[in-house]
Scaffold this motif. Structure first.
Motif, PDB file in Angstrom:
ATOM      1  N   VAL A   1       1.349  -9.397  10.132  1.00  0.00           N
ATOM      2  CA  VAL A   1       2.582  -9.651  11.108  1.00  0.00           C
ATOM      3  C   VAL A   1       3.017  -8.307  11.783  1.00  0.00           C
ATOM      4  O   VAL A   1       3.839  -7.670  11.345  1.00  0.00           O
ATOM      5  N   ARG A   2       3.529  -8.670  12.942  1.00  0.00           N
ATOM      6  CA  ARG A   2       4.440  -7.819  13.702  1.00  0.00           C
ATOM      7  C   ARG A   2       5.296  -8.474  15.033  1.00  0.00           C
ATOM      8  O   ARG A   2       4.486  -9.502  15.918  1.00  0.00           O
ATOM      9  N   GLU A   3       6.455  -7.866  15.116  1.00  0.00           N
ATOM     10  CA  GLU A   3       7.009  -8.736  15.766  1.00  0.00           C
ATOM     11  C   GLU A   3       6.632  -7.855  16.895  1.00  0.00           C
ATOM     12  O   GLU A   3       6.346  -6.747  17.424  1.00  0.00           O
ATOM     13  N   VAL A   4       6.728  -8.616  18.583  1.00  0.00           N
ATOM     14  CA  VAL A   4       6.327  -8.591  19.573  1.00  0.00           C
ATOM     15  C   VAL A   4       7.515  -9.249  21.255  1.00  0.00           C
ATOM     16  O   VAL A   4       7.734  -9.595  20.832  1.00  0.00           O
TER      17      VAL A   4
ATOM     18  N   ARG B   1      11.378 -14.479  28.981  1.00  0.00           N
ATOM     19  CA  ARG B   1      11.413 -13.498  28.347  1.00  0.00           C
ATOM     20  C   ARG B   1      11.851 -13.530  26.757  1.00  0.00           C
ATOM     21  O   ARG B   1      12.887 -14.437  26.705  1.00  0.00           O
ATOM     22  N   GLN B   2      10.978 -13.470  25.761  1.00  0.00           N
ATOM     23  CA  GLN B   2      11.528 -13.545  24.415  1.00  0.00           C
ATOM     24  C   GLN B   2      10.566 -13.092  23.331  1.00  0.00           C
ATOM     25  O   GLN B   2       9.698 -12.316  23.475  1.00  0.00           O
ATOM     26  N   THR B   3      11.301 -13.148  21.857  1.00  0.00           N
ATOM     27  CA  THR B   3      10.696 -12.760  20.678  1.00  0.00           C
ATOM     28  C   THR B   3       8.972 -13.415  20.472  1.00  0.00           C
ATOM     29  O   THR B   3       9.770 -14.331  20.909  1.00  0.00           O
ATOM     30  N   GLY B   4       8.086 -12.616  20.262  1.00  0.00           N
ATOM     31  CA  GLY B   4       7.626 -13.396  19.810  1.00  0.00           C
ATOM     32  C   GLY B   4       6.760 -12.899  18.980  1.00  0.00           C
ATOM     33  O   GLY B   4       7.283 -11.704  18.154  1.00  0.00           O
TER      34      GLY B   4
ATOM     35  N   GLN C   1       2.290 -15.325  19.286  1.00  0.00           N
ATOM     36  CA  GLN C   1       2.883 -16.560  20.240  1.00  0.00           C
ATOM     37  C   GLN C   1       4.132 -16.600  19.559  1.00  0.00           C
ATOM     38  O   GLN C   1       4.854 -15.479  18.673  1.00  0.00           O
ATOM     39  N   ALA C   2       5.502 -17.501  20.081  1.00  0.00           N
ATOM     40  CA  ALA C   2       6.417 -17.376  20.139  1.00  0.00           C
ATOM     41  C   ALA C   2       6.963 -17.203  18.401  1.00  0.00           C
ATOM     42  O   ALA C   2       6.536 -17.775  17.674  1.00  0.00           O
ATOM     43  N   ALA C   3       7.866 -16.559  18.784  1.00  0.00           N
ATOM     44  CA  ALA C   3       8.116 -16.299  16.931  1.00  0.00           C
ATOM     45  C   ALA C   3       9.309 -16.871  16.804  1.00  0.00           C
ATOM     46  O   ALA C   3      10.806 -16.872  15.671  1.00  0.00           O
ATOM     47  N   ASP C   4       9.101 -18.648  16.441  1.00  0.00           N
ATOM     48  CA  ASP C   4       9.763 -19.698  16.504  1.00  0.00           C
ATOM     49  C   ASP C   4       9.678 -20.356  14.224  1.00  0.00           C
ATOM     50  O   ASP C   4      10.260 -21.384  14.325  1.00  0.00           O
ATOM     51  N   GLU C   5       8.389 -19.618  14.075  1.00  0.00           N
ATOM     52  CA  GLU C   5       8.331 -20.146  12.961  1.00  0.00           C
ATOM     53  C   GLU C   5       7.797 -19.061  12.133  1.00  0.00           C
ATOM     54  O   GLU C   5       7.456 -17.472  12.679  1.00  0.00           O
ATOM     55  N   SER C   6       8.008 -18.455  10.750  1.00  0.00           N
ATOM     56  CA  SER C   6       8.258 -17.139  10.339  1.00  0.00           C
ATOM     57  C   SER C   6       6.485 -17.220   9.009  1.00  0.00           C
ATOM     58  O   SER C   6       6.134 -18.570   8.408  1.00  0.00           O
ATOM     59  N   PHE C   7       6.313 -16.105   9.229  1.00  0.00           N
ATOM     60  CA  PHE C   7       4.704 -16.065   9.171  1.00  0.00           C
ATOM     61  C   PHE C   7       4.891 -14.649   7.623  1.00  0.00           C
ATOM     62  O   PHE C   7       5.588 -13.716   8.622  1.00  0.00           O
ATOM     63  N   VAL C   8       4.054 -14.682   6.706  1.00  0.00           N
ATOM     64  CA  VAL C   8       4.119 -13.015   5.695  1.00  0.00           C
ATOM     65  C   VAL C   8       3.076 -13.385   5.524  1.00  0.00           C
ATOM     66  O   VAL C   8       2.208 -13.980   5.491  1.00  0.00           O
ATOM     67  N   ALA C   9       1.967 -11.893   5.040  1.00  0.00           N
ATOM     68  CA  ALA C   9       0.734 -11.895   4.484  1.00  0.00           C
ATOM     69  C   ALA C   9       0.623 -12.347   3.393  1.00  0.00           C
ATOM     70  O   ALA C   9       2.002 -12.176   2.629  1.00  0.00           O
ATOM     71  N   GLY C  10      -0.832 -12.736   3.448  1.00  0.00           N
ATOM     72  CA  GLY C  10      -0.510 -13.956   2.126  1.00  0.00           C
ATOM     73  C   GLY C  10      -0.920 -15.817   2.269  1.00  0.00           C
ATOM     74  O   GLY C  10      -1.616 -16.588   1.871  1.00  0.00           O
TER      75      GLY C  10
END
Length: 157
Positions: A53-56, A111-114, A131-140
């Motif tokens: 997961v990478r913030e964009v 503009r928004q964080t994704g 997609q928008a960063a309104d939910e968090s995801f992590v590897a696995g």
């Protein structure tokens, strides 16, 4: 006459600001938001595991609404300055400056964080979805990737 011009400028400002707010809003990039066309439409569902997961940054819209609204407001306000040729130049300058400012405001406000989410699907294929960063995801994380007939994809739990 000055009062009437100020009233006209204020009325124009309110009308253009309302139009900017109503039509300048971007389509949501949230995995939880659907357009009316997407509701009740079949989507392809694939299961997979988040690899990274990478913030964009998702750019804001540049629809032209901000440019038009800013230009009109700047022109009206510029028209309140000076007289004769000076007033004409102020109107033109105000319109140009307002257009530049309106465009920048529209882009900045929308503009928004994704997140760029890379998923290894159970079928062995790897895909990335932004997609928008309104939910968090992590590897696995185990996730579902939903794709509509237009190729629009979203990652959900």
């Amino acid at each position: 006459m000055k009062k009437q011009q100020l009233y006209s400028a204020l009325t124009l400002f309110v009308a253009l600001a309302s139009a900017t707010l109503l039509t300048g809003c971007p389509a949501s990039m949230s995995a939880s938001s659907y357009t009316r066309d997407q509701a009740r439409s079949a989507q392809n569902v694939e299961f997979g595991t988040v690899q990274s997961v990478r913030e964009v940054r998702i750019e804001g819209t540049k629809s032209g609404v901000g440019t038009l609204a800013g230009g009109a407001i700047g022109g009206v306000l510029g028209n309140e300055v000076g007289a004769g040729t000076g007033r004409t130049l102020a109107t033109i300058g105000g319109g140009l400056a307002g257009a530049v400012a309106g465009s920048a405001v529209e882009e900045g406000v929308t503009r928004q964080t994704g997140l760029e989410i890379t998923v290894r699907l159970d079928n062995g294929r790897t895909m990335a979805v932004t997609q928008a960063a309104d939910e968090s995801f992590v590897a696995g994380d185990r996730v579902r990737v939903l794709t509509d007939r237009f190729g629009t994809a979203r990652v959900v739990r």
